[in-house]
Each structure stands twice: as structure tokens, then as C-alpha cells.
Design a protein around this motif. Structure first.
Motif, short mmCIF file in Angstrom:
data_model
loop_
_atom_site.label_atom_id
_atom_site.label_comp_id
_atom_site.label_asym_id
_atom_site.label_seq_id
_atom_site.Cartn_x
_atom_site.Cartn_y
_atom_site.Cartn_z
N MET A 27 0.85 -1.19 0.00
CA MET A 27 0.00 0.00 0.00
C MET A 27 0.88 1.24 0.00
O MET A 27 1.76 1.39 0.85
CB MET A 27 -0.91 -0.01 1.22
N LYS A 28 0.66 2.12 -0.97
CA LYS A 28 1.44 3.35 -1.08
C LYS A 28 0.58 4.51 -0.57
O LYS A 28 -0.47 4.81 -1.16
CB LYS A 28 1.86 3.59 -2.53
N MET A 29 0.99 5.16 0.49
CA MET A 29 0.17 6.20 1.12
C MET A 29 0.46 7.57 0.51
O MET A 29 1.62 7.98 0.39
CB MET A 29 0.42 6.23 2.62
N VAL A 30 -0.61 8.25 0.14
CA VAL A 30 -0.52 9.59 -0.44
C VAL A 30 -1.51 10.51 0.27
O VAL A 30 -2.37 10.06 1.03
CB VAL A 30 -0.80 9.55 -1.96
N PHE A 31 -1.40 11.80 0.01
CA PHE A 31 -2.19 12.79 0.74
C PHE A 31 -2.65 13.86 -0.25
O PHE A 31 -1.86 14.41 -1.01
CB PHE A 31 -1.31 13.44 1.81
N ARG A 32 -3.95 14.16 -0.24
CA ARG A 32 -4.47 15.13 -1.19
C ARG A 32 -4.03 16.54 -0.83
O ARG A 32 -4.10 16.96 0.34
CB ARG A 32 -6.00 15.07 -1.26
N TRP A 33 -3.59 17.27 -1.85
CA TRP A 33 -3.11 18.65 -1.67
C TRP A 33 -3.65 19.50 -2.81
O TRP A 33 -3.56 19.13 -3.98
CB TRP A 33 -1.58 18.67 -1.68
N PHE A 34 -4.21 20.67 -2.45
CA PHE A 34 -4.89 21.51 -3.43
C PHE A 34 -4.03 22.64 -3.98
O PHE A 34 -4.50 23.44 -4.78
CB PHE A 34 -6.17 22.08 -2.82
N GLY A 35 -2.79 22.72 -3.55
CA GLY A 35 -1.88 23.70 -4.13
C GLY A 35 -1.68 24.93 -3.26
O GLY A 35 -2.51 25.27 -2.42
N GLU A 36 -0.55 25.60 -3.48
CA GLU A 36 -0.23 26.81 -2.73
C GLU A 36 -1.29 27.88 -2.99
O GLU A 36 -1.70 28.10 -4.13
CB GLU A 36 1.15 27.32 -3.13
N GLY A 37 -1.73 28.52 -1.92
CA GLY A 37 -2.74 29.56 -2.05
C GLY A 37 -4.16 29.02 -2.09
O GLY A 37 -5.11 29.80 -2.05
N ASN A 38 -4.30 27.71 -2.17
CA ASN A 38 -5.62 27.09 -2.24
C ASN A 38 -5.78 25.99 -1.20
O ASN A 38 -6.71 25.20 -1.26
CB ASN A 38 -5.85 26.52 -3.65
N ASP A 39 -4.84 25.95 -0.24
CA ASP A 39 -4.85 24.90 0.76
C ASP A 39 -4.17 25.43 2.02
O ASP A 39 -3.11 26.07 1.93
CB ASP A 39 -4.10 23.66 0.25
N THR A 40 -4.76 25.16 3.17
CA THR A 40 -4.13 25.57 4.43
C THR A 40 -3.02 24.61 4.84
O THR A 40 -2.20 24.93 5.71
CB THR A 40 -5.17 25.62 5.56
N VAL A 41 -3.00 23.43 4.24
CA VAL A 41 -1.98 22.43 4.56
C VAL A 41 -0.78 22.64 3.64
O VAL A 41 -0.94 22.81 2.42
CB VAL A 41 -2.55 21.01 4.39
N THR A 42 0.40 22.60 4.21
CA THR A 42 1.61 22.80 3.42
C THR A 42 2.27 21.47 3.09
O THR A 42 2.05 20.45 3.76
CB THR A 42 2.62 23.67 4.19
N LEU A 43 3.12 21.49 2.07
CA LEU A 43 3.86 20.29 1.71
C LEU A 43 4.79 19.86 2.83
O LEU A 43 5.01 18.66 3.04
CB LEU A 43 4.63 20.52 0.42
N ASN A 44 5.34 20.81 3.55
CA ASN A 44 6.22 20.48 4.67
C ASN A 44 5.46 19.72 5.76
O ASN A 44 5.98 18.77 6.36
CB ASN A 44 6.85 21.75 5.25
N GLN A 45 4.22 20.13 6.00
CA GLN A 45 3.40 19.42 6.99
C GLN A 45 3.07 18.00 6.51
O GLN A 45 3.12 17.04 7.29
CB GLN A 45 2.13 20.21 7.27
N ILE A 46 2.72 17.88 5.23
CA ILE A 46 2.41 16.56 4.68
C ILE A 46 3.60 15.64 4.79
O ILE A 46 3.47 14.46 5.15
CB ILE A 46 1.97 16.70 3.21
N LYS A 47 4.79 16.17 4.52
CA LYS A 47 6.01 15.37 4.56
C LYS A 47 6.25 14.79 5.95
O LYS A 47 6.85 13.71 6.09
CB LYS A 47 7.19 16.25 4.14
N GLN A 48 5.77 15.45 6.98
CA GLN A 48 6.01 15.00 8.35
C GLN A 48 5.06 13.91 8.84
O GLN A 48 5.26 13.35 9.92
CB GLN A 48 5.94 16.21 9.30
N ILE A 49 4.03 13.59 8.05
CA ILE A 49 3.13 12.51 8.41
C ILE A 49 3.81 11.19 8.06
O ILE A 49 4.18 10.98 6.90
CB ILE A 49 1.79 12.62 7.67
N PRO A 50 4.01 10.30 9.02
CA PRO A 50 4.74 9.05 8.74
C PRO A 50 4.13 8.25 7.60
O PRO A 50 2.91 8.05 7.54
CB PRO A 50 4.66 8.29 10.06
#
Length: 361
Positions: A1-24
Motif C-alpha cells: 500500500m502506497k500512502m498519499v495525501f491530497r493537496w490543493f496547491g499553494e494559495g488554495n490549501d491551508t496544509v503545506t507540503l512540509n506538513q504533509i512530509k512530516q506525516i509518517p
């Protein structure tokens, strides 16, 4: 199982790529060009901009959600060939940046429907809620107003260009049957799947959300029989399914575990989330934990493990926790919690399977 995380892009998402990267366990993002209207060819410079951001964060971008289908394709209008050609060109471009899966849907007019974006749960969190009787008597202009109360975000499936033409869209679908929608889907698949196969990209259709007809519009991705029929419209491993436990789970009659076992070889992408379904047909999205909803999430993950699932998976809609201000259903906290719950189940099943194999040796 390959885990991924939905991201809507800079300026369109409160979640940052740096935060996503920190999820194990997260390997990549699930992305799209949300500012490109359905039917238009995706510009390569915008695709490369997302790739640069993902590369910098050390995340892949192998799953796209969604390359939306123009309504003329669903309606089977003569103009569909132009939009299908644009779709093919977009597939070729996405292959150049390493995309392996395209999630999409074939729902007329709307991708999803909820009546409350912030319904309170017993613990004080809020979540997306569907009130069946309200939808049956819904004033669509009022529902659009609810969506527009979140102007800081685009809402997938409720893009401004759709909302501006609701009346004409509904008129266009007058008389369109489920059978015709299947026929129009086959036309699309027969054109697109060979191109996707050539470029090594699996198309993965998302179930209808909710999985039944609404507003008099036909819907075809509602349950096991229809999913089977859709996959047979163009029988190819590149014509696949996004197995969404939350969308399908809104109808308790859907046996999601049976679907996983039947369609395992045709599921390149999975959305795993829970919903609590009430006796009157209402449902609310809950935590991912099995006990909190109606869907047997533990059983869902176990079924994927038993099938040796190697596709992509993401936690789906989350609750809004701890006063997080975020896109409805797509905050950081609850989806991160959900991912760790899914990993916990997966690791437990993997360990149990290893111990069983050792004992049998």
C-alpha cells in the motif's frame, strides 16, 4: 500500500507540503490543476510548477485527482470529441512527469452533495453532513450559496463555471437515462483507455457521492453491479476503480469488502474513510476509526491486505478539529490521525500474516 495525501496547491490549501512530509509513511501528493476548467487541455508549465514544488518537498506526484470530464462528454454531444482530444493530450503530458493514476468521475453536474459543511458531532468537532429529506426538497440556489460562503477555496465539483450554468445543465440532462449515461461512458473509455495504456497511466473512476440519483439526474457508479458493468465497458487493467469506502458506505447495502475482493486487480487507488449512516438515510462523516461509523474500516483494510494491495491509498475527508480553519473536509489534523489509524491496522495485519507464515514453516 502506497500512502498519499491530497493537496490543493499553494494559495488554495491551508496544509503545506512540509506538513504533509512530516506525516509518517506519506510518499506523495494527490494533486490537480483546479484552476483549469473541465474540458481544457492542461498547460505544461502549470504541471511542471507542481512537479517542482513536489520535488522540493521530496514527494512524488504520481496520482492526479481529478482530470474532470466535460459535461458534453457525459451528455454525448457532438462537441465531446474536442474535449476528449484535449483529455488525451493531457494524459500524454501527465505521463511526462511520472503520473501513474488519474482519478475522475462521471457524475452529471455535481461531484458530491452535502447539506451542511460544518455539522457538529458529539465531541465538538464538525464534519460534512448529508440530510436526505433536505436534499429531496433542496433549493439549489441556496445550496450554491452555502458553497460560496467559503470563497477562499475552490470546491471540487462545485467550480464557478458549473454554478453559473446550473439551469442550462439541468435542461440538457432532461430525458438522459442511466442507460444513455453508460453508453456515453463507453464512448469516452473506448477513446481514452488505449491512450492511457500507451502512456502507462491507469484511469480510476470514483463512485458517485452519494451513491444514488439526486435532483432527477442519473448516476451509474452506485454499487457492485454497476461498478462491474462499468469495468466491463472497456475490459482493460487501465480502466480501473477508485474504491471510496465513504462514498459507497453511505448506502449500507453496499458490501465494500466484497467489492475489494472482486475488483482488487482493478483498484489502482483507494480512498478510505468512515461515515455514520442513520436510519432515516442521513449520514455524517466521522473519524476513520471503525467504531465511530457504519463502515467496517478494519475489515476494509484487512481485505486490501489479504489481496496484497500495492496501489495508492489516502485518508479521505476528515473532521474539523481543534479550531482548525481549513477547506471543508480537508484539514490536516483529522486526516493525519486517520492515516495513522490506517497504518496501525495495516501493520497489525502484516505482522499477523508474517507470524502465521512462520508458524506454518
Amino acid at each position: 500500500m502506497k500512502m498519499v495525501f491530497r493537496w490543493f496547491g499553494e494559495g488554495n490549501d491551508t496544509v503545506t507540503l512540509n506538513q504533509i512530509k512530516q506525516i509518517p509513511g506519506v510518499e506523495g501528493i494527490v494533486w490537480a490543476l483546479h484552476d483549469v476548467p473541465a474540458g481544457e487541455e492542461w498547460p505544461m508549465d502549470k504541471i511542471l510548477a507542481i512537479k517542482a514544488q513536489a520535488d522540493q518537498a521530496g514527494l512524488h506526484m504520481q496520482v492526479v485527482e481529478s482530470v474532470n470530464i466535460h459535461e458534453d462528454i457525459k451528455l454525448g454531444l457532438p462537441s465531446r470529441d474536442l474535449f476528449i482530444d484535449n483529455y488525451k493530450k493531457t494524459i500524454a503530458k501527465l505521463a511526462q512527469v511520472g503520473v501513474k493514476v488519474i482519478c475522475y468521475n462521471f457524475m452529471p453536474v455535481f461531484d458530491w452533495v452535502r447539506t451542511d459543511l460544518h455539522k457538529a458531532l458529539e465531541d465538538g468537532s464538525t464534519a460534512l453532513f448529508y440530510e436526505k429529506s433536505k436534499v429531496a426538497h433542496l433549493n439549489l440556489s441556496e445550496h450554491v450559496k452555502v458553497i460560496n460562503e467559503n470563497p477562499e477555496f475552490t470546491m471540487p465539483g462545485w467550480e464557478p463555471e458549473r454554478l453559473a450554468h446550473l439551469t442550462s445543465l439541468f435542461e440538457a440532462y432532461q430525458g438522459v437515462t442511466e442507460e444513455q449515461l453508460f453508453e456515453n461512458a463507453k464512448y469516452f473509455l473506448d477513446e481514452v483507455i488505449p491512450v492511457a495504456a500507451k502512456h502507462g497511466i491507469k484511469m480510476a473512476i470514483h463512485p458517485d457521492d452519494p451513491p444514488w440519483p439526486i435532483f432527477g439526474l442519473p448516476r451509474i457508479m452506485t454499487g457492485q453491479n454497476n461498478i462491474r458493468r462499468f469495468l466491463q465497458l472497456h475490459d482493460s487493467p487501465y480502466n480501473g476503480l477508485t474504491l471510496c469506502s465513504g462514498s459507497l458506505g453511505a448506502n449500507p447495502a453496499n458490501d465494500i469488502i466484497a467489492m475489494i475482493h472482486e475488483f482488487a486487480g482493478r483498484i489502482p487507488f483507494a480512498h478510505i474513510r468512515n461515515v455514520r449512516v442513520y436510519e432515516n438515510g442521513d449520514f455524517i462523516e466521522t473519524s476513520h476509526r471503525t467504531q465511530d461509523g457504519t463502515v467496517d474500516i478494519a475489515g476494509v483494510v484487512q481485505a486490501f491486505h489479504e489481496e496484497g494491495y500495492e496501489g495508492y491509498c489516502r485518508p479521505d475527508h476528515g473532521r474539523h478539529l481543534w479550531d482548525e480553519q481549513c477547506r471543508p473536509g480537508y484539514g490536516l489534523y483529522d486526516r493525519a490521525l486517520g492515516m495513522m489509524y490506517l497504518w496501525g491496522l495495516w501493520d497489525a495485519y502484516r505482522k499477523a500474516a508474517a507470524e502465521k507464515e512462520t508458524n506454518q514453516a
